[in-house]
Design an enzyme around this catalytic site. Structure first.
Site, PDB file in Angstrom:
ATOM      1  N   ARG A   1      52.644  33.484  35.558  1.00 51.07           N
ATOM      2  CA  ARG A   1      53.342  34.717  35.943  1.00 51.07           C
ATOM      3  C   ARG A   1      54.351  34.476  37.056  1.00 51.07           C
ATOM      4  O   ARG A   1      55.300  35.242  37.221  1.00 51.07           O
ATOM      5  CB  ARG A   1      52.347  35.794  36.374  1.00 51.07           C
ATOM      6  CG  ARG A   1      51.504  35.446  37.563  1.00 51.07           C
ATOM      7  CD  ARG A   1      50.564  36.575  37.921  1.00 51.07           C
ATOM      8  NE  ARG A   1      51.264  37.694  38.496  1.00 51.07           N
ATOM      9  CZ  ARG A   1      50.713  38.879  38.700  1.00 51.07           C
ATOM     10  NH1 ARG A   1      49.451  39.101  38.357  1.00 51.07           N
ATOM     11  NH2 ARG A   1      51.409  39.863  39.239  1.00 51.07           N
TER      12      ARG A   1
ATOM     13  N   ARG B   1      48.081  35.756  33.049  1.00 53.41           N
ATOM     14  CA  ARG B   1      49.299  36.177  32.378  1.00 53.41           C
ATOM     15  C   ARG B   1      50.225  34.975  32.211  1.00 53.41           C
ATOM     16  O   ARG B   1      50.417  34.185  33.143  1.00 53.41           O
ATOM     17  CB  ARG B   1      49.971  37.248  33.235  1.00 53.41           C
ATOM     18  CG  ARG B   1      51.187  37.899  32.602  1.00 53.41           C
ATOM     19  CD  ARG B   1      50.821  39.155  31.871  1.00 53.41           C
ATOM     20  NE  ARG B   1      52.025  39.855  31.458  1.00 53.41           N
ATOM     21  CZ  ARG B   1      52.663  40.733  32.221  1.00 53.41           C
ATOM     22  NH1 ARG B   1      52.189  41.021  33.418  1.00 53.41           N
ATOM     23  NH2 ARG B   1      53.742  41.332  31.782  1.00 53.41           N
TER      24      ARG B   1
ATOM     25  N   LYS C   1      42.708  45.292  29.478  1.00 45.04           N
ATOM     26  CA  LYS C   1      43.149  44.295  30.453  1.00 45.04           C
ATOM     27  C   LYS C   1      42.211  43.100  30.325  1.00 45.04           C
ATOM     28  O   LYS C   1      41.071  43.150  30.769  1.00 45.04           O
ATOM     29  CB  LYS C   1      43.137  44.857  31.877  1.00 45.04           C
ATOM     30  CG  LYS C   1      43.827  43.948  32.880  1.00 45.04           C
ATOM     31  CD  LYS C   1      43.903  44.588  34.259  1.00 45.04           C
ATOM     32  CE  LYS C   1      44.808  43.798  35.182  1.00 45.04           C
ATOM     33  NZ  LYS C   1      44.554  42.372  35.207  1.00 45.04           N
TER      34      LYS C   1
ATOM     35  N   GLU D   1      48.374  36.936  27.408  1.00 47.64           N
ATOM     36  CA  GLU D   1      47.267  36.554  28.283  1.00 47.64           C
ATOM     37  C   GLU D   1      46.660  35.258  27.771  1.00 47.64           C
ATOM     38  O   GLU D   1      46.294  35.149  26.599  1.00 47.64           O
ATOM     39  CB  GLU D   1      46.200  37.648  28.291  1.00 47.64           C
ATOM     40  CG  GLU D   1      45.172  37.499  29.393  1.00 47.64           C
ATOM     41  CD  GLU D   1      45.635  38.090  30.710  1.00 47.64           C
ATOM     42  OE1 GLU D   1      44.871  38.001  31.694  1.00 47.64           O
ATOM     43  OE2 GLU D   1      46.750  38.645  30.760  1.00 47.64           O
TER      44      GLU D   1
ATOM     45  N   LYS E   1      47.773  49.549  35.840  1.00 46.02           N
ATOM     46  CA  LYS E   1      46.523  48.851  35.541  1.00 46.02           C
ATOM     47  C   LYS E   1      45.385  49.674  36.130  1.00 46.02           C
ATOM     48  O   LYS E   1      45.395  50.023  37.308  1.00 46.02           O
ATOM     49  CB  LYS E   1      46.529  47.423  36.099  1.00 46.02           C
ATOM     50  CG  LYS E   1      46.888  47.298  37.567  1.00 46.02           C
ATOM     51  CD  LYS E   1      46.965  45.840  37.981  1.00 46.02           C
ATOM     52  CE  LYS E   1      47.402  45.705  39.440  1.00 46.02           C
ATOM     53  NZ  LYS E   1      47.552  44.281  39.847  1.00 46.02           N
TER      54      LYS E   1
ATOM     55  N   GLU F   1      46.166  49.449  26.406  1.00 42.36           N
ATOM     56  CA  GLU F   1      45.610  48.165  25.970  1.00 42.36           C
ATOM     57  C   GLU F   1      44.462  47.790  26.895  1.00 42.36           C
ATOM     58  O   GLU F   1      44.383  48.267  28.027  1.00 42.36           O
ATOM     59  CB  GLU F   1      46.667  47.055  26.042  1.00 42.36           C
ATOM     60  CG  GLU F   1      47.860  47.244  25.149  1.00 42.36           C
ATOM     61  CD  GLU F   1      48.901  46.165  25.402  1.00 42.36           C
ATOM     62  OE1 GLU F   1      48.731  45.045  24.869  1.00 42.36           O
ATOM     63  OE2 GLU F   1      49.864  46.424  26.134  1.00 42.36           O
TER      64      GLU F   1
END
Length: 523
Positions: free
Chosen positions: A246, A231, A226, A271, A393, A224
């Site tokens: 988060r 978050r 970023k 997000e 990530k 996906e």
């Protein structure tokens, strides 16, 4: 109070994580209710004494001592609680050290005008360590090297359970946490908080190192983008909807627009962004909505919030976290097709045949206003924390700038005696140095000592704990992005700046110009 003061003192002097855990576990085991619960509230930042403020403490100290001497001492020490605890001249009287529960009850009941008298009596009854602990307890910001997560981990060890269980209960509980301690000791039932207040710890990713790229088997991973937002977790049950960051902080009050159309029962991971006409706005736009107690109608119109969905953790009463990512993704797509909630959409999967193609897409991320890529093992369940080998990530490469040190400020905790927070600037066309960022990381302890000495030797002006220095030291600063900002004289603000290298060898006149930074602005 003495036992709590001893705990804080030992925590502040103990560097090792496991040793800090042992100290907290022992304290929870030995201290009775409700004092251990109030201590836990202080360690996790969930206490708030609205009638007791640092200004009152400062005023008390200046009444008891020479104000100029106190201000000089505060400037040197850098921490209010530590300064007052050391300088305080106790008066003899019928004072006795208070217990934590007594402090809480008295502060909750007392009008603000009576608080200084209470503080004065308690400060007179305690020794220097006790005074320091008292002031930290009532004003917050303990700075003893204990994060909220570490305190929860200590609770889990104390109760021999998983820290994830503590996280899921946490937001439905409040100090002094007597029901929580009873359950952890096997003396009571597991607390059952409101379902809509239950935050589920997020699953996080590890940075993908360059050495790992070649060995990664891409077919085992879903990919996906970023996205450059924050978050969040959306929890919706029993007609209530809440939005959490988060870290589990509730931010619903700042984003009522994304909660307006919620008419389902689920827990979603995504997000938070600002979206206009289907396009993601720069992170700077989202910042206009963050950390606000309320948002105006104009703010809602100008910076409309949106959630790009990543994952479905719970659907109704069904907990999906043990399912594979592939299955959760299928369930998320089906769920979204049925509900189509306003101000939400799906984060689309990225298709790439090999790592070379993926690397090319990553290299193009900055031009598209993206942070990089996320790689998630298709067979991974949703595991709280940052498990190895499941999610990665792969962020875009950072930007860099040679900037000139302008100001230095004392740090906190163990750094309170050092000038460790640095504001740096770039040259304008007219030869003026204007601030462009601030950093307090990226250097070693040995470099900090050298930097501190340089600041003291080159100070040209003082502003309390801040020193202005002559332009002579250059930092190589790396940062993720730069955006327009009306709050800074330069008109720019760096995102996540940190010091990459100290350029002792480079003359300040050869540092970068503001126009160099302006060319990197992401519109």
């Amino acid at each position: 109070m003495e036992r709590f003061a001893l705990l804080l003192d030992r925590l502040s002097l103990t560097p090792g994580r496991n040793d800090k855990l042992r100290l907290m576990v022992d304290y929870f085991a030995q201290e009775p209710d409700p004092d251990r619960g109030w201590a836990l509230g202080a360690l996790t930042g969930t206490l708030d004494f609205r009638s007791a403020k640092p200004a009152q403490v400062r005023a008390l100290a200046e009444e008891r001592h020479d104000p100029v001497l106190f201000r000089w001492s505060h400037d040197y020490v850098g921490d209010l609680a530590e300064t007052v605890s050391l300088i305080w001249q106790a008066r003899a009287g019928a004072n006795r050290p208070p217990e934590l529960n007594e402090i809480v009850e008295r502060l909750q009941e007392a009008p603000r005008a009576q608080v200084p008298g209470l503080l004065e009596g308690w400060l007179d009854a305690l020794d220097a360590t006790g005074r320091w602990a008292l002031l930290k307890f009532i004003t917050g910001g303990l700075r003893v090297g204990v994060s909220e997560r570490l305190a929860k981990t200590a609770l889990a060890e104390f109760g021999d359970c998983d820290v994830g269980e503590i996280e899921e209960l946490w937001h439905g509980l409040a100090p002094p946490y007597e029901a929580l301690f009873a359950w952890l000791e096997g003396q009571g039932a597991r607390p059952q908080p409101d379902r809509s207040a239950a935050f589920r710890p997020l699953m996080l990713a590890h940075p993908l190192e360059e050495r790992e790229v070649e060995s990664l088997e891409l077919e085992n991973f879903a990919v996906e983008w970023k996205w450059d937002g924050i978050r969040v977790q959306l929890v919706a049950y029993d007609g209530k909807a809440r939005l959490f960051s988060r870290t589990g902080e509730e931010i619903s009050h700042s984003f009522p627009d994304v909660l307006e159309g919620v008419n389902f029962e689920a827990v979603l991971d995504g997000e938070l962004l600002v979206m206009r006409d289907g396009e993601v706005a720069p992170f700077n736009d989202l910042q206009q909505r963050l950390n606000r107690k309320s948002v105006t109608a104009a703010g809602l119109r100008k910076h409309p919030a949106h959630i790009r969905l990543y994952d479905l953790l719970l659907e109704g009463d069904a907990d999906l976290r043990d399912l594979s990512f592939t299955e959760r993704r299928r369930r998320l797509e089906d769920w979204y097709a049925r509900h189509r909630p306003p101000r939400m959409d799906l984060s689309q999967l990225v298709v790439a045949d090999d790592m070379e193609t993926l690397a090319r897409l990553r290299a193009e991320a900055r031009q598209q206003g993206l942070e990089g890529l996320m790689l998630k093992r298709r067979d991974s369940s949703y595991v709280a924390g940052r498990p190895r080998g499941l999610w990665y990530k792969w962020k875009r490469d950072p930007l860099s700038l040679d900037a000139v040190l302008m100001y230095a400020q004392r740090g906190h905790g163990k750094r309170s005696s050092f000038y460790s927070d640095y504001t740096f600037g770039a040259w304008t066309e007219a030869g003026e140095l204007v601030p462009v960022g601030k950093a307090y990381s990226g250097y070693t302890d040995a470099e900090l000592k050298k930097l501190d000495k340089w600041v003291r030797d080159h100070t040209v002006e003082r502003f309390g704990p801040v020193r202005a220095v002559a332009p002579g030291l250059v930092f190589e600063v790396v940062f993720d992005a730069v955006q327009p900002s009306t709050r800074h004289k330069s008109g720019l603000a760096m995102r996540f700046p940190r010091i990459s290298r100290i350029r002792w060898d480079k003359p300040a006149a050869e540092a970068d110009r503001l126009e160099t930074l302006q060319k990197l602005v992401e519109e």
